[in-house]
Design a protein around this motif. Structure first.
Motif: not given
Length: 465
Positions: A327-328, A331, A365, A367-368, A385-386, A416
């Motif tokens: 996902d990172l 995004n 934002e 992130e996880h 957070q990123a 990050v």
């Protein structure tokens, strides 16, 4: 039934270390018991108060004696499990060596045994039947596959027995142990706390301690889904345009952890003195962290830094995060594409007639890293957070050079940040056992470990449209 893929990762070395640690702890507790028993014999005074003190000391000695026996039983169980795991490892290697030396069969990662395709050999009989040589090879391959499959079954069956033997030993130890005495007001006594830890958590601790790949599930290293620190950033978006095709990246607002709250973090550092239980937990956690160096490198690195007790910021490998977490990167690229689209509109509005470059930043934002994506990053960071920073160069249409529409190119990098901490009331269900962050929080509170900030920046990436 233990899975073959798990059995292949079993490692007796960690169990052997646990055995030696338990044996050493048993000797220390036994020595303390002997000193306490000597002290009891030296109390010669009489009186109601003295008798009450003598009775309390006797109860403590009895509890310590029970603890010594439990520790000895625990050490025996772990020693037997270490020998069993070593035997399992030998059998696994024997299966793998057999498969490597017999090219007609293949040992799959899940333990299944299949016949390897052979050039020029039919899968079944042809119209005239198989030639003698082909039939012989087929029969030979089938026999080898059957023998290897039996070796795999025997190995997993033996691994099951090793697993059950240790689990039963721990269950018996817990069942035979008397309930710990109720704690006195305030911090429980050392004897009470050690009894709780070894006999109360033992059945959950040691079965999970058996194999390196199972370590992430233990409460000593399991990190909950933490809320990252909040940041008030000023003015993400497009910056002022710079004529031409180059502008410096603007940087991002420094991420700022806003401090512990009622449920987030462990509170003040070194808020109470450490006790032997804290030191025991710290030693166990440090050995586990080192054992995970190769299987879960970033989780190991972050836990080790926490236990090193410096509290200094720790770098994180964002490039590896972008490779491991699906996902990172998506995004981050979407954020850069959005900024590029805004830059094109801004350039159109300004009436630019030549290339113009806009610096940009995006807001921090959440992130996880989930367990299913990467156990390494789930344990190393969990929630974090990123944000991104970069530049977008916009090119007006140039039909003479084959560019009829507005186009753009952009460079960007990902930042990050996170707070490596332990929270109140967090727990996770692992194999039917609910475990929490409290033991690791206790190390920060006792001044044996220290929470810290994690930050990192990726390499520069590019895109165009």
């Amino acid at each position: 039934m233990v899975a073959w893929s798990d059995v292949c990762l079993w490692d007796a070395g960690v169990l052997e270390e646990a055995f030696y640690d338990l044996r050493s702890l048993t000797r220390k507790v036994d020595q303390a018991l002997g000193d306490a028993q000597s002290a009891e014999c030296q109390v010669l005074s009489e009186g109601q108060g003295v008798e009450a003190a003598r009775g309390a000391l006797r109860e403590c000695n009895d509890s310590c004696a029970d603890l010594v026996e439990a520790l000895r039983s625990l050490a025996r169980g772990v020693d037997e499990a270490a020998q069993g795991v070593a035997e399992v490892r030998r059998r696994v290697l024997a299966c793998q060596d057999y498969a490597a030396s017999h090219p007609l069969v293949t040992l799959c990662p899940d333990g299944a045994v299949t016949l390897s395709p052979q050039d020029g050999t039919a899968a079944g009989p042809g119209p005239g039947g198989l030639p003698g040589r082909a039939a012989l090879e087929a029969a030979q391959a089938a026999a080898q596959a059957q023998e290897l499959a039996m070796m795999v079954r025997d190995t997993t069956a033996y691994a099951d027995q090793v697993d059950n033997d240790l689990t039963n030993a721990l269950t018996n130890i817990a069942a035979a142990a008397p309930p710990p005495p109720p704690p006195s007001p305030g911090r429980p006594t050392t004897a009470y706390f050690v009894t709780i830890f070894l006999l109360g958590l033992g059945p959950a601790f040691l079965p999970l301690l058996k194999y390196v790949d199972i370590f992430p599930k233990h409460p000593l290293i399991l990190r909950g889904h933490r809320r990252p620190g909040r940041k008030s950033f000023g003015g993400p978006g497009l910056g002022k345009p710079v004529p031409g095709e180059h502008a410096n990246m603007p940087g991002v607002d420094a991420w700022d952890y806003q401090g512990d709250s009622e449920y987030e973090g462990s509170g003040p550092y070194a808020q109470r003195p450490s006790d032997p239980v804290d030191h025991f937990v710290h030693g166990c956690a440090l050995r586990i962290a080192k054992a995970l160096t190769f299987t879960l490198p970033d989780a190991s690195k972050n836990l080790t830094h926490y236990l090193d007790n410096t509290g200094t910021p720790q770098d994180v490998d964002v490039d590896r995060m972008l490779q491991d977490l699906p996902d990172l990167p998506v995004n981050a690229r979407n954020a850069a594409e959005k900024m590029a689209a805004e830059a094109v509109e801004a350039a159109k509005t300004s009436g630019a007639t030549g290339p113009v470059t806009y610096p940009f930043t995006t807001p921090w934002e959440p992130e996880h890293a989930s367990r299913s994506e990467s156990m390494n990053w789930f344990l190393a960071l969990g929630g974090y957070q990123a944000c991104t920073e970069g530049t977008v160069t916009v090119y007006p249409p140039d039909p003479a050079n084959g560019r009829p529409d507005w186009t753009y190119k952009y460079d960007y990098r990902v930042h990050v940040a996170d707070r490596y901490n332990w929270d109140k009331g967090k727990d996770t269900d692992v194999g039917g056992v609910t475990i929490g962050d409290d033991q690791m929080r206790a190390l920060h509170q006792a001044g044996l470990a220290q929470e810290y900030d994690v930050t990192g920046t990726s390499s520069v990436m590019s895109g165009e449209g």
